[in-house]
Design an enzyme around this catalytic site. Structure first.
Site, PDB file in Angstrom:
ATOM      1  N   SER A  10      12.899   5.530 -29.953  1.00  0.00           N
ATOM      2  CA  SER A  10      11.957   6.608 -29.623  1.00  0.00           C
ATOM      3  C   SER A  10      10.552   6.026 -29.707  1.00  0.00           C
ATOM      4  O   SER A  10      10.146   5.558 -30.775  1.00  0.00           O
ATOM      5  CB  SER A  10      12.078   7.759 -30.597  1.00  0.00           C
ATOM      6  OG  SER A  10      13.433   8.103 -30.740  1.00  0.00           O
TER       7      SER A  10
ATOM      8  N   GLU B 179       7.700   0.686 -38.708  1.00  0.00           N
ATOM      9  CA  GLU B 179       7.826  -0.536 -37.898  1.00  0.00           C
ATOM     10  C   GLU B 179       7.051  -1.702 -38.474  1.00  0.00           C
ATOM     11  O   GLU B 179       5.896  -1.545 -38.895  1.00  0.00           O
ATOM     12  CB  GLU B 179       7.285  -0.291 -36.480  1.00  0.00           C
ATOM     13  CG  GLU B 179       8.237   0.474 -35.601  1.00  0.00           C
ATOM     14  CD  GLU B 179       7.731   0.633 -34.182  1.00  0.00           C
ATOM     15  OE1 GLU B 179       8.518   1.055 -33.342  1.00  0.00           O
ATOM     16  OE2 GLU B 179       6.540   0.337 -33.919  1.00  0.00           O
TER      17      GLU B 179
HETATM   18  N1  LIG Z   1      25.901   8.453 -36.360  1.00  0.00           N
HETATM   19  C1  LIG Z   1      25.973   7.476 -35.469  1.00  0.00           C
HETATM   20  N2  LIG Z   1      27.164   7.139 -34.964  1.00  0.00           N
HETATM   21  C2  LIG Z   1      27.258   6.155 -34.068  1.00  0.00           C
HETATM   22  N3  LIG Z   1      26.221   5.445 -33.657  1.00  0.00           N
HETATM   23  C3  LIG Z   1      24.998   5.721 -34.126  1.00  0.00           C
HETATM   24  C4  LIG Z   1      24.815   6.746 -35.063  1.00  0.00           C
HETATM   25  N4  LIG Z   1      23.519   6.827 -35.361  1.00  0.00           N
HETATM   26  C5  LIG Z   1      22.913   5.865 -34.638  1.00  0.00           C
HETATM   27  N5  LIG Z   1      23.806   5.194 -33.891  1.00  0.00           N
HETATM   28  C6  LIG Z   1      23.529   4.059 -32.971  1.00  0.00           C
HETATM   29  O1  LIG Z   1      22.322   3.520 -33.347  1.00  0.00           O
HETATM   30  C7  LIG Z   1      21.413   3.591 -32.278  1.00  0.00           C
HETATM   31  C8  LIG Z   1      20.029   3.853 -32.806  1.00  0.00           C
HETATM   32  O2  LIG Z   1      19.973   5.150 -33.286  1.00  0.00           O
HETATM   33  P1  LIG Z   1      18.724   6.063 -33.039  1.00  0.00           P
HETATM   34  O3  LIG Z   1      18.205   5.914 -31.676  1.00  0.00           O
HETATM   35  O4  LIG Z   1      19.085   7.377 -33.493  1.00  0.00           O
HETATM   36  O5  LIG Z   1      17.697   5.400 -34.031  1.00  0.00           O
HETATM   37  P2  LIG Z   1      16.293   5.955 -34.462  1.00  0.00           P
HETATM   38  O6  LIG Z   1      16.314   6.066 -35.920  1.00  0.00           O
HETATM   39  O7  LIG Z   1      15.966   7.152 -33.681  1.00  0.00           O
HETATM   40  O8  LIG Z   1      15.355   4.793 -34.085  1.00  0.00           O
HETATM   41  P3  LIG Z   1      13.890   4.842 -33.529  1.00  0.00           P
HETATM   42  O9  LIG Z   1      12.985   5.028 -34.665  1.00  0.00           O
HETATM   43  O10 LIG Z   1      13.755   3.525 -32.929  1.00  0.00           O
HETATM   44  O11 LIG Z   1      13.852   5.916 -32.530  1.00  0.00           O
HETATM   45  C9  LIG Z   1      21.895   4.650 -31.388  1.00  0.00           C
HETATM   46  O12 LIG Z   1      21.523   4.437 -30.056  1.00  0.00           O
HETATM   47  C10 LIG Z   1      23.403   4.531 -31.559  1.00  0.00           C
HETATM   48  O13 LIG Z   1      23.900   3.558 -30.734  1.00  0.00           O
HETATM   49 MG   LIG Z   2      14.721   7.632 -32.307  1.00  0.00          MG
END
Ligand SMILES: Nc1ncnc2c1ncn2[C@@H]1O[C@H](COP(=O)(O)OP(=O)(O)OP(=O)(O)O)[C@@H](O)[C@H]1O
Ligand SMILES: [Mg+2]
Length: 1278
Positions: free
Chosen positions: A189, A417
């Site tokens: 994101s 980050e």
């Molecule tokens: N509960 C889950 N089950 C399976 N895969 C997951 C799960 N949570 C996250 N992932 C995997 O990890 C990836 C990264 O998760 P996500 O995009 O939610 O991270 P984020 O914390 O939002 O990171 P950012 O801060 O970069 O946005 C997802 O695209 C998915 O492939």
């Molecule tokens: Mg995210």
């Protein structure tokens, strides 16, 4: 952090086998009991040692076992599995519905359920704060929460479904425009997002709103090697339609500098073409028009083409457009003059300022670097504004359609980050993360502890790192923090970015006093809560300034494209003295607003952890996780949670939620406590019997130690409704039973009295005939007296009746009246004497029969038949004697002179039969024809010495005084007080049913009180503070106790032990009655002492005669003596208390005539059934009733319509009570026929001949017996 959740019903959902046939219900398996054992502890407050290591160990164990979720109290820790665990399916989701988090394994759905439940239950806004570093799974968690809420929040309504669809559609749309592949996360994101879903008061989503935070717009113009631009650029360039390609001259991504420079066009696991169609679909769902979609893609094309604008360096070092066809195309797309595009991208207009006043304007050509930066600035500005436009367009579509009651916010913000080259963007991102950590600390650690102190709860403080100091370092104004220093640098050296950066470096020196800051030349280090980050100063001030140069804004101003114009609505006024807000200003304001927003809601936390940097589903990087465990402050979180209280809420909220649980605070669902909220809350907690150490009263709030306690309270509250529903059902059933019983009694009363009334009418006609001319016998005036006619039961075919039918040759003629009497018989040479006779009146004639003895045998013969038409008049005396003469005119035998106790009745029937054509002469002297023309007289003389009745001698009757001639029948005697059988024994209806005698004084309804914090219901209600808690608790009111018992929630009323009865005989029931087969087993519901019991068979209730039933002996208990055999039906009836008249009956024959208790017509009053346990009178068959509409109505006493064997439903008439009226003639020494038992009794002498000896004294039935016999006869006839 409200962990509250009601205890739901235990779903017995079997774990469906993977790959099982869809739609098939999986068979329940006993192995379910052996569920996969949880590894480690699912709530880390239960860890035996609390260290970062033990936390890490627990998380590792669980993660490796596929259990990614673990709690610390209500905080959910989620460790990214990087694989599909199949835990978000439609089968899993419902398992969390209605469950509290302790009932089900930890899950993000449980957090969503908790937030949704709490919002509805406590009417408080909720927010879910998801934090963690990039790639830890925040966005995934946010999407799961939306998925859950959309699934469980009801609403089939179109607009509600539309909102749900839109909310879900925001994910693909905003991910396309706001997420990108980074080194850390393929779907990172690149903006922060706070989504608020608004609900109506039914908990249905009615709108939503997104607040966008800080899009990383720098990504539009360049990315680190192996990262990508925002997804949408790849989707668009790869999957655009031919029309779009044509319209926007669109190429594939490798053709554009902005998408290809980082050498990453594809991402494993991402299908851009597929995602593009999802994006388009999401746009449709949100309601973007074709025009809007087209313009969005036009802007994307503008950006892509802008990136391809190349500069060549001219000889003078200035930049010139390398290929003007590109700028021409950009001009075409922007709908501006291409020449202006070229100019704006290569020349900057400068304006001199003198003494604050505007000076001359001149053009400054840009070098290629400056020109490139200007070009990028334009591209970034367009994309940023496009993104913001999309967000506001989404918000416009999701605008709440109804009044918002509550909302749930979901915060998914860019994670913390640390890059190699960290710039202004990272500073902003990390700053926002610091702010979120602040909220977490504030609410879970600091405020929590402060609250205990403030609320005077016993507490030992726990140390933790408060990152406020880092927040201050970045955002403070005085002394100036990093943002303030940046702003100052921008303000002073606005023209030259490098100069401004240098100015900033100088200013950072003053920050060095903060232990979390280190100035390092062109860099500076900030010690964030999540780690140390080195930031590069270069370009920071320019990014902070975040201003599109005037030339570019002017260029946009010339555009004919309305959409583009709309993206730049307010252009800064160049004359304004006011410094336009910088990027840091904006992020500070929006972060502040966010914090404020979140603080107003009840927060739930999801703390995501990234187990490795390689998106591996097997690698667990202990060091990396330990680091996160530390900076997330999980250890402190556990310590505070352990020592603290799981739940607290203000007294007002507590009372509002749980007042139903105490009888002192609620009555019939109303709040009635008159004391203040605190005392009310304390009373509730005391009354619910929750262990004292489980709760504490603070100053403004009540604290509950363990979530289980709160769940128990919630369960009790659930049960309250359940119990109330049960009560209402019981009351309703009771009422229905009462109503039916009333109806039955009314029917019974009417049926019985219908006949009684007929008999009474005849009696009243008798009064009319006498017309106040004749003194009356006292007993003739009794209220119970009815003219019932056939006292010898000839119609009922009694033995005597049969004999008389034969003797008088009555055939099928109906007998209207029959009775014993005496006829004055003249014996030759001797004075006349009364002699016993039978008087039988049919429609046509009066028969006088006599029984004579001859040769030791008795014969009944007809002595005289007098046709009614021959009777000219009837003479009676004016005294109370029993004599009457039928004046026939001259006849051979002379006028018959008859004495009969029922003479008035006899006369009445004769008059009725002749339509009153016979004259009734009444006077002190009766004239009659003795024989032929010979006239004679009888005189009547009052003589009080005559002991009873009257005496006849020599034409003179002596008779004592009677009742005055104008006497009327006495009123029907009132039934004895207290005999009324209560209509219901139930608790809810007063004995005897509702009555207006005793108004509802015993249980006054307490006045309802306004709930604390709510406005008063009625002005009459006292303000809660007006009464002290002590007086309130002593208030004289006795509301029904909703929850029984101090500890457990009120259990539903236990099923009473029911007595089982067996049917001894078959019984054919009518409406409302229970049809029984022999040996049927029924449950006893209610014993009615009228002989009818309410029983239940196969769930159906009905009335059955009790003497058809026999108790099934209860199952033998260990040492219990054998149950006594059920008493025979007769013995079961204790000598019934006979109604008033019944008791008197045996005493004198006369009394028994008029007041026999079993004389049904008079005995029936509401609540007064046959005292001998006979069948309920309404048992009479319909045909019997209908055949009774002749002048002498059939009796209502039913015969048993059932099988011949069972005991009769109606009581049999009592055998031979003392003889009734005139059973023994008082005149004459010897009765004409010898005294003998009634037919059927033991005959003293053998009978000779065909005709039975007539019943003597007892031969004439009393009223009741006559009726009973007749009823039986009717039944038998049928
Ligand atoms: N509960 C889950 N089950 C399976 N895969 C997951 C799960 N949570 C996250 N992932 C995997 O990890 C990836 C990264 O998760 P996500 O995009 O939610 O991270 P984020 O914390 O939002 O990171 P950012 O801060 O970069 O946005 C997802 O695209 C998915 O492939
Ligand atoms: Mg995210």
């Amino acid at each position: 952090m409200a962990p509250s959740k009601k205890a739901g019903k235990k779903g017995a959902a079997a774990t469906p086998k993977k790959g099982g046939a869809a739609g098939k219900v999986a068979k329940a398996d006993w192995k379910e009991g052996f569920k996969k054992k949880q590894v480690g502890v699912s709530d880390m407050t239960l860890l035996t040692t609390i260290t970062n290591e033990s936390i890490n160990e627990n998380l590792e164990k669980r993660w490796k076992n596929g259990e990614i979720y673990t709690y610390i109290g209500a905080v959910l820790i989620s460790v990214n599995p990087f694989r599909d665990l199949g835990i978000y399916t439609d089968e899993v989701l419902p398992r969390y519905k209605g469950k509290n988090r302790l009932e089900v394994p930890p899950h993000v759905f449980a957090i969503a359920e908790s937030a949704y439940y709490n919002m509805n239950a406590y009417h408080e806004n909720q927010c879910v704060i998801i934090s963690g570093e990039s790639g830890a799974g925040k966005t995934e968690a946010a999407k799961r929460i939306m998925q859950y809420i959309a699934a469980v929040s009801g609403g089939q309504d179109n607009s509600i479904q539309e909102i749900k669809d839109m909310v879900l559609a925001t994910n693909p749309l905003l991910e396309s425009f706001g997420c990108a592949k980074t080194l850390r996360n393929n779907n990172s994101s690149r903006h922060g997002k706070y989504l608020e879903i608004m609900f109506n008061d039914h908990g249905e989503p009615i709108g939503a709103q997104i607040t966008n935070y800080l899009l990383e717009k720098g990504r539009v113009v360049g990315q680190v090697e192996n990262e990508r631009n925002f997804h949408i650029f790849y989707q668009f360039t790869k999957a655009a339609s031919d029309a779009q390609r044509e319209a926007f001259g669109l190429q594939t991504p490798e053709a554009y500098a902005y998408t290809s420079m980082s050498n990453c066009l594809d991402v494993p696991g991402i299908d851009d073409a597929q995602d593009f169609s999802e994006t388009i679909n999401a746009m449709q769902v949100i309601g973007l028009s074709d025009y809007e979609q087209n313009e969005i893609f036009r802007m994307l094309a503008v950006i892509l083409w802008l990136g391809n604008v190349q500069y060549a360096e001219k000889d003078d070092g200035n930049a010139e457009i390398a290929d003007t066809s590109v700028t021409d195309f950009v001009g075409y797309l922007l709908e501006v003059d291409p020449a202006l595009v070229q100019k704006a991208l290569t020349i900057r207009t400068m304006e001199t300022q003198r003494g604050g006043r505007r000076g001359s304007v001149y053009d400054v050509p840009l070098n290629p670097a400056q020109a490139t930066s200007g070009r990028d600035a334009l591209a970034k500005a367009i994309y940023n504004n496009l993104f913001e436009w999309i967000v506001s367009r989404i918000n416009a579509s999701m605008k709440p359609r109804q009044t918002t009651s509550q909302l749930i916010g979901i915060l998914d913000i860019f994670g913390f980050e640390i890059f190699e080259d960290n710039s202004f963007e990272q500073l902003c991102i990390n700053y926002v993360n610091e702010k979120l950590q602040q909220i977490f600390i504030e609410l879970t650690l600091k405020t929590e502890q402060e609250e205990y102190v403030r609320e005077q709860i016993k507490w030992t403080p726990i140390k933790y790192f408060n990152n406020k100091i880092v927040c201050d370092l970045i955002e403070e104004r005085r002394p100036p923090g990093i943002f303030a220093a940046l702003n100052d640098a921008c303000a002073t050296a606005h023209a030259d970015p490098t100069a401004a950066d240098n100015s900033f470096i100088q200013r950072t020196a003053s920050l060095a006093s903060n232990p979390h800051f280190e100035a390092r030349g062109a860099q500076f280090l900030v010690k964030h809560y999540a780690g140390d980050v080195m930031y590069n100063v270069a370009g920071m001030t320019d990014k902070n300034k975040d201003l599109l140069v005037k030339d570019l804004l002017d260029l946009i101003g010339t555009s004919g494209n309305q959409f583009l114009q709309g993206l730049f609505p307010d252009r800064p006024d160049p004359n304004s003295k006011k410094r336009p807000p910088t990027a840091s200003d904006r992020i500070k304001v929006s972060a502040g607003a966010l914090v404020e927003n979140l603080m107003r809601a009840q927060p739930s936390y999801i703390r995501t952890i990234k187990p490795n940097q390689n998106r591996s589903s097997t690698e667990y990087d202990t060091k990396a996780v330990l680091h996160q465990v530390k900076y997330l402050g999980l250890q402190e979180n556990i310590r505070v949670r352990r020592a603290g209280f799981a739940y607290r809420n203000t007294f007002e909220k507590m009372v509002e939620r749980f007042y139903l649980l105490s009888p002192a605070t609620s009555y019939a669902g109303e709040y009635i406590w008159q004391g203040d909220a605190k005392s009310g809350c304390e009373r509730i907690l005391t009354d619910t019997g929750i262990a004292r150490e489980e709760w504490q009263m603070g100053v403004t709030k009540a604290f509950i130690k363990n979530p289980e306690t709160l769940f128990a309270l919630e369960t009790m509250r659930d049960r309250y409704w359940h119990n109330m529903a049960g009560r209402i059902q019981r009351a309703w059933r009771n009422y229905m039973r009462y109503k039916h019983e009333c109806a039955r009694r009314i029917q019974r009363f009417w049926k019985n009295n219908k006949e009684s009334i007929e008999y009474a009418k005849i009696r009243d006609y008798g009064h009319q005939i006498l017309a106040g001319r004749k003194e009356r016998r006292r007993f003739s005036l009794l209220g119970y007296r009815r003219f019932m006619g056939d006292y010898l039961d000839i119609n009922g075919k009694s033995a005597l009746g049969e004999e008389l039918i034969e003797a008088c040759d009555l055939g099928r003629d109906k007998v209207t009246f029959s009775s014993r009497g005496q006829l004055l018989v003249s014996k030759l040479g001797r004075s006349s004497k009364p002699s016993p006779r039978f008087l039988v009146l049919t429609e046509k004639a009066l028969y006088i029969a006599v029984t004579n003895a001859k040769d030791g045998q008795t014969f009944t013969t007809l002595e005289r038949k007098i046709n009614l038409v021959t009777i000219k008049s009837i003479s009676m005396s004016n005294l109370r004697d029993d004599w009457l003469v039928l004046n026939l005119g001259p006849t051979e035998e002379g006028d018959p002179i008859i004495s009969c106790v029922f003479k008035t009745e006899l006369v009445t029937h004769m008059l009725k039969l002749t339509q009153g054509s016979i004259n009734v002469v009444i006077g002190p002297i009766i004239d009659y024809n003795k024989k032929k023309e010979k006239k004679a007289q009888i005189k009547f003389i009052k003589d009080e010495t005559v002991p009873r009745n009257d005496t006849y001698k020599s034409h003179t009757v002596h008779v004592p005084s009677g009742e005055p001639p104008n006497s009327q029948s006495y009123p029907m005697p009132k039934r004895k007080e207290g005999v009324v059988r209560p209509i219901t024994q139930g608790k809810l209806l007063r004995k005897g049913g509702p009555s207006d005698k005793k108004p509802t004084a015993s249980r006054p309804k307490p006045a309802s009180q306004p709930l604390p914090g709510k406005s008063a219901v009625t002005p009459a209600v006292k303000p809660p503070a007006a009464t002290s808690s002590t007086t309130a608790s002593a208030a004289p009111r006795a509301p029904p106790p909703p929850p029984r018992g101090p500890v457990a929630p009120p259990p539903p009323p236990p099923e009473p032990d029911v007595d089982l009865y067996k049917a001894k005989y078959a019984f054919e029931g009518q409406e409302g009655e229970m049809t029984l087969k022999k040996d049927d087993i029924v449950e006893l519901v209610e014993k009615d002492d009228n002989g009818w019991w309410l029983v239940k068979k196969d769930g159906v209730e009905g009335w059955a005669p009790h003497n058809y039933l026999e108790l099934v002996p209860p199952k033998p208990k260990a040492a219990a003596p054998p149950p006594p055999p059920p008493p025979p039906p007769a013995a079961k009836r204790p000598t019934p208390a006979p109604p008033a008249a019944a008791a008197a009956a045996p005493k004198t024959g006369l009394q028994s005539v008029s007041a026999d208790p079993s004389a049904k017509p008079v005995a029936v009053f509401p609540g007064m059934a046959a005292a001998n346990g006979s069948a309920a009178p309404w048992k009479k068959t319909a045909s019997a009733a209908s055949s009774s509409n002749d002048i002498t109505p059939a009796h209502s006493r039913p015969g048993s319509a059932a099988a011949p064997k069972p005991p009769p439903l109606a009581a049999k008439p009592k055998p031979a009570p003392p003889p009734p009226v005139a059973s023994k003639p008082t005149v004459g020494a010897k009765p004409p026929v010898p005294s003998a038992p009634r037919p059927g009794g033991a005959a003293p002498k053998p009978k000779v001949g065909g005709v039975q000896k007539p019943g003597p004294v007892g031969g004439q039935l009393d009223l009741a017996a006559a009726l009973a016999k007749r009823a039986q006869q009717i039944a038998h006839d049928q």
